[in-house]
Every structure is written in structure tokens, then in C-alpha cells.
Motif scaffolding. Structure first.
Motif, short mmCIF file in Angstrom:
data_model
loop_
_atom_site.label_atom_id
_atom_site.label_comp_id
_atom_site.label_asym_id
_atom_site.label_seq_id
_atom_site.Cartn_x
_atom_site.Cartn_y
_atom_site.Cartn_z
N SER A 28 -4.44 -0.41 0.30
CA SER A 28 -3.49 -1.43 0.71
C SER A 28 -4.25 -2.74 0.50
O SER A 28 -5.20 -3.03 1.24
CB SER A 28 -3.12 -1.26 2.19
N SER A 30 -3.09 -5.47 1.14
CA SER A 30 -2.65 -6.33 2.25
C SER A 30 -3.77 -6.51 3.27
O SER A 30 -3.70 -7.40 4.12
CB SER A 30 -1.45 -5.71 2.99
N LYS A 31 -4.81 -5.64 3.21
CA LYS A 31 -5.87 -5.68 4.21
C LYS A 31 -7.06 -6.50 3.69
O LYS A 31 -6.91 -7.67 3.44
CB LYS A 31 -6.29 -4.25 4.58
N ASP A 53 -7.98 7.02 -0.14
CA ASP A 53 -7.53 5.71 0.32
C ASP A 53 -8.78 4.97 0.81
O ASP A 53 -9.36 5.33 1.84
CB ASP A 53 -6.50 5.88 1.45
N GLY A 95 0.83 -1.20 0.00
CA GLY A 95 0.00 0.00 0.00
C GLY A 95 0.87 1.25 0.00
O GLY A 95 0.58 2.23 -0.68
N MET A 96 1.95 1.24 0.79
CA MET A 96 2.83 2.41 0.83
C MET A 96 3.50 2.64 -0.52
O MET A 96 3.72 3.79 -0.91
CB MET A 96 3.89 2.24 1.94
N1 PLP Z 1 -3.56 2.73 3.91
C1 PLP Z 1 -4.09 2.39 5.10
C2 PLP Z 1 -5.43 2.95 5.48
C3 PLP Z 1 -3.41 1.55 5.97
O1 PLP Z 1 -3.94 1.28 7.17
C4 PLP Z 1 -2.16 1.02 5.57
C5 PLP Z 1 -1.41 0.09 6.45
O2 PLP Z 1 -1.79 -0.20 7.55
C6 PLP Z 1 -1.63 1.41 4.34
C7 PLP Z 1 -2.36 2.24 3.53
C8 PLP Z 1 -0.28 0.92 3.91
O3 PLP Z 1 -0.39 -0.35 3.38
P1 PLP Z 1 0.78 -1.46 3.39
O4 PLP Z 1 0.97 -1.89 4.80
O5 PLP Z 1 0.25 -2.52 2.48
O6 PLP Z 1 2.00 -0.79 2.84
#
Ligand code: PLP
Length: 406
Positions: free
Chosen positions: A215, A217-218, A193, A97-98
Motif C-alpha cells: 500500500s 498510501s503508507k 505484502d 493497496g487493496m
Molecule cells: N496492506 C497493509 C499491510 C495495510 O495495512 C493496508 C491498509 O491499511 C493495505 C495493504 C491496503 O492498502 P490501502 O489502504 O492503500 O488500500
């Protein structure tokens, strides 16, 4: 071409076992039937008919695959599936996500520019917008995005506005419609986001957002096993973010894209169960004398409950509960047995996080106070376990708090 569709290497004369085994897995099978799951295209580099052929492909004079950092069929499929779900023209997927947020930031702003960001957001994004932006000379104005009037004045002259639909970790709901209007009037893209809401609950592009990030990943992945991110929006801006993914080396891998594709199949189903369980947990926590305040979009006490009713097709799986002090918050977290202290959210299992000391530790005290990230706040990512087991687990932890006294 052999019977199974494998390309035979066209090597003249006899070849040794070493050469034969090195080339043994060249090519790919072609099947007539439609596969019911998308295959993992685990390929990093390709062979071309000629030097000119490859030069044409990499210089975009001819369609074709280039190299793993430029994507591949599985990666591209995930990008197009997520674009379709969010109603976007195009998309590109990233290794986290970052990675996605960094690319979209660099696509819209550069040295000497300014962006506007919601004051409540994930700690990693806050870190990028403070220390990260300072390093590259981008100024960031933080503002309360729950009311468009409070941000409108800062938008003029900026390069973009960034908000989280349901902000991590206090789950306030941005005025996407109002902020979207203000951004359009100023000719500035609105980047949303949508990680916490997901397209199963809300589609920001339908409400005037220009770009959406996640992200994956969630909730998109949903099973605590992958890292990924995505940027979705108009084709020209997506081309720019894809270019940055190639330059910085942040394109998603084939395997993690495949896991995310697999997650997408059950996204709507999971979001519905997450929302159902979370409503029950939120009511349980709110009825306890041990908890000072519960923030969940589904509760009438949520400051933007009416907006949640209007915009969202479910309230989601994330709850914030304030226990009044860090010591009490930690005691509650350590007492739960099914819910576990965890580093992330959005997965099938229930996870508990203490934002002030972990996910949001990057915040300055002043910004943390403004965002309402108190020392007693616990973030609850409610999973899809049986509701009765979650009830028993939380009830036991609350009873223990009551026995221990404050
Ligand atoms: N956006 C939100 C709302 C998040 O909570 C997070 C991570 O917790 C991210 C982006 C970043 O994602 P990643 O951990 O996949 O880099």
C-alpha cells in the motif's frame, strides 16, 4: 511545431475563437535540460496520426500511450522506480493497496482454486480473503507463517501463498526464507505484502519471494495525502496484473503517482527516523506498569527478534501495545495530544489505532484470537516528530492512566 515545442493543430483555413481556444493546449513542451523532479503527466487521452496508428497502439503492434486507465508516463515512472527499489523485473501501480492485492489475487487464482494466507494480516485483506474470495469461489487456508513448518503442509495444491513481512497489527515477522523455500518446492508463487517494512528495511525478492505488494498510501507516500498500491515481480505476472488493472479500472492516477514519487525521495531517511523514534517509544511503553505487553521487532522480548536482527536493516515505525482492556486502550489513545487517533499509518505524524474495533473489525472472533488481536491492543505508528515531544506526550498519557487507576 512552434518554438516552445508545442504541436500546432493542422487545421486548414481560418478557424474561429471557439476552435482555437479548444485546441490551445494541444501538445507538450520539450525542454533540453533534465528536470530534477519528474513532471506530472496529467493527460487522459491522446490524438494519433491516423486511425491505423491508434489501432496499432491499442493492439500492441506499436509502442505508444493509449488512455489514462492504461497508465501514462508518471504512473509508469513510479512503477519502474518501485520495481528497481525492490529488485523486481517489473511493476504496476494501482489506485490503492487493496486494488493491488485484488489484482494480484485474480492474476494467480480463480474459481475453484485455493490460496494460503498468513493468519495475521491487515483487516481489509482478511475481508477480501474471506467474504471477497467466497463470492468468487476461491478457498483460503489461514496458517501461522512465522514458522515455515506450520504452513508447508498446506502449500501443496494451492495457487499462491500470501504473507505480510511485518504483520499488521501484531508485527510478527514471517519466516519469508522458509516459506519461500516451501513455496518454491511446491511450484507456488510467494506474494509478500512489504508495506510495513518497505524496501528501505527489507527486500522480499532477495529472499525467494515471487511477488511483492505495497500500500503506497503508507510509508512510500509518507505524508497522509495519497492513496495507492503496487505489485512488483516477474514481467509475465505483472503483465497479467496490469491487464486486470485496465479491466477493473484500478490503475493509479497521475497526480497520486507523482505524490508517491515525491515520497520515495525521502523514504530511506524517513524510515531511519521512524525506526529511531519507535525504538525509544517501545522502550518507554515497555517500562510502564500501565502496559501489559509491547510488541516491537527491535525489543529483545519480540518473539522473532533474532529474525528481525538477521533480516531487517532497521526495525521500522510500528509498535503494538496491549493495555489489557479496550477501555484502558481507548483512555490512553484519547489522552495523547501529539499522537492522534488516526485511520492509517506510515505517515510523518504519529497515529494511534485500536485494531479490534477499526482496522481489523472484519476478523471473526476466532481468527482475531488466533492472530492475537486483543481488545486492549493499540497500534502505534510512530512519526518523525522530535523524540522529546513524543516522550512527553506518551509519559503524560501513561501518568494519567496511573492516576485514573484501572
Ligand atoms: N496492506 C497493509 C499491510 C495495510 O495495512 C493496508 C491498509 O491499511 C493495505 C495493504 C491496503 O492498502 P490501502 O489502504 O492503500 O488500500
Amino acid at each position: 511545431m512552434s518554438q516552445n515545442g508545442r504541436m500546432e493543430p493542422e487545421i486548414p483555413g481560418e478557424i474561429g475563437t471557439g476552435t482555437a481556444s479548444t485546441h490551445a493546449s494541444d501538445g507538450a513542451p520539450q525542454v533540453n535540460e533534465q528536470p530534477l523532479s519528474f513532471p506530472i503527466w496529467q493527460v487522459a487521452d491522446y490524438a494519433y496520426d491516423s486511425a491505423e496508428h491508434y489501432a496499432d497502439v491499442i493492439n500492441e503492434r506499436r509502442d505508444g500511450q493509449i488512455y489514462g486507465r492504461y497508465g501514462g508516463p508518471t504512473v509508469e515512472r513510479l512503477a519502474s522506480v518501485l520495481a528497481a527499489l525492490e529488485g523486481a523485473e517489473a511493476g504496476w501501480v494501482f489506485s490503492s493497496g487493496m486494488g493491488a492485492i485484488h489484482a494480484v489475487l485474480m492474476a494467480v487464482a480463480g474459481h475453484g482454486d485455493r490460496i494460503v494466507s498468513a493468519r495475521t494480516l491487515y483487516g481489509g485483506t482478511y475481508g477480501l480473503f474471506t467474504e471477497g474470495c467466497e463470492r468468487v469461489g476461491i478457498e483460503v487456508t489461514f496458517a501461522d507463517c512465522t514458522e515455515a513448518e506450520k504452513v508447508a503442509a498446506s502449500i501443496e495444491g494451492s495457487k499462491a501463498v500470501f504473507v505480510e513481512t511485518i504483520a499488521n497489527p501484531t508485527f510478527e515477522i514471517a519466516d519469508i526464507e522458509g516459506v519461500g523455500h516451501a513455496a518454491r518446492d511446491a511450484g507456488v508463487p510467494l506474494i509478500v505484502d512489504n508495506t510495513v517494512a518497505t524496501p528501505a528495511l527489507f527486500r522480499p525478492i532477495d529472499q525467494r519471494a515471487t511477488l511483492v505488494v505495497h500500500s503506497t498510501s503508507k510509508y512510500v507516500g509518507g505524508h497522509h495525502d495519497l492513496m495507492g498500491g503496487v505489485v512488483l515481480g516477474p514481467a509475465d505476472l505483472i503483465d497479467a496484473t496490469r491487464h486486470l488493472a485496465v479491466r477493473y479500472g484500478t490503475t493509479a492516477s497521475a497526480f497520486e503517482s507523482w505524490l508517491a514519487l515525491r515520497g520515495v525521495a525521502t523514504l530511506a531517511l524517513r524510515m531511519s527516523k521512524h525506526s529511531e523514534n519507535a525504538m525509544m517509544v517501545a522502550e518507554l511503553l515497555e517500562s510502564s506498569e500501565e502496559v501489559r505487553r509491547v510488541i516491537y521487532p527491535g525489543l529483545p522480548t519480540h518473539p522473532q527478534h533474532d529474525r528481525a536482527l538477521k533480516l531487517l536493516s532497521g526495525f521500522g515505525g510500528m509498535i503494538a501495545a496491549d493495555f489489557g482492556s479496550q477501555a484502558k486502550a481507548w483512555r490512553f489513545m484519547d489522552s495523547c495530544r501529539i499522537a492522534r487517533v488516526g485511520s492509517s499509518f506510515g505517515g510523518v505524524r504519529t497515529e494511534l489505532t485500536h485494531p479490534a474495533t477499526t482496522s481489523h473489525r472484519q476478523f471473526s472472533q476466532q481468527d482475531r484470537d488466533a492472530a492475537g488481536i486483543t481488545d486492549g491492543l493499540v497500534r502505534v505508528s510512530v512519526g518523525i516528530e522530535d523524540a522529546i515531544d513524543l516522550t512527553r506526550d506518551f509519559e503524560a498519557a501513561l501518568e494519567k492512566l496511573a492516576e485514573d487507576g484501572s
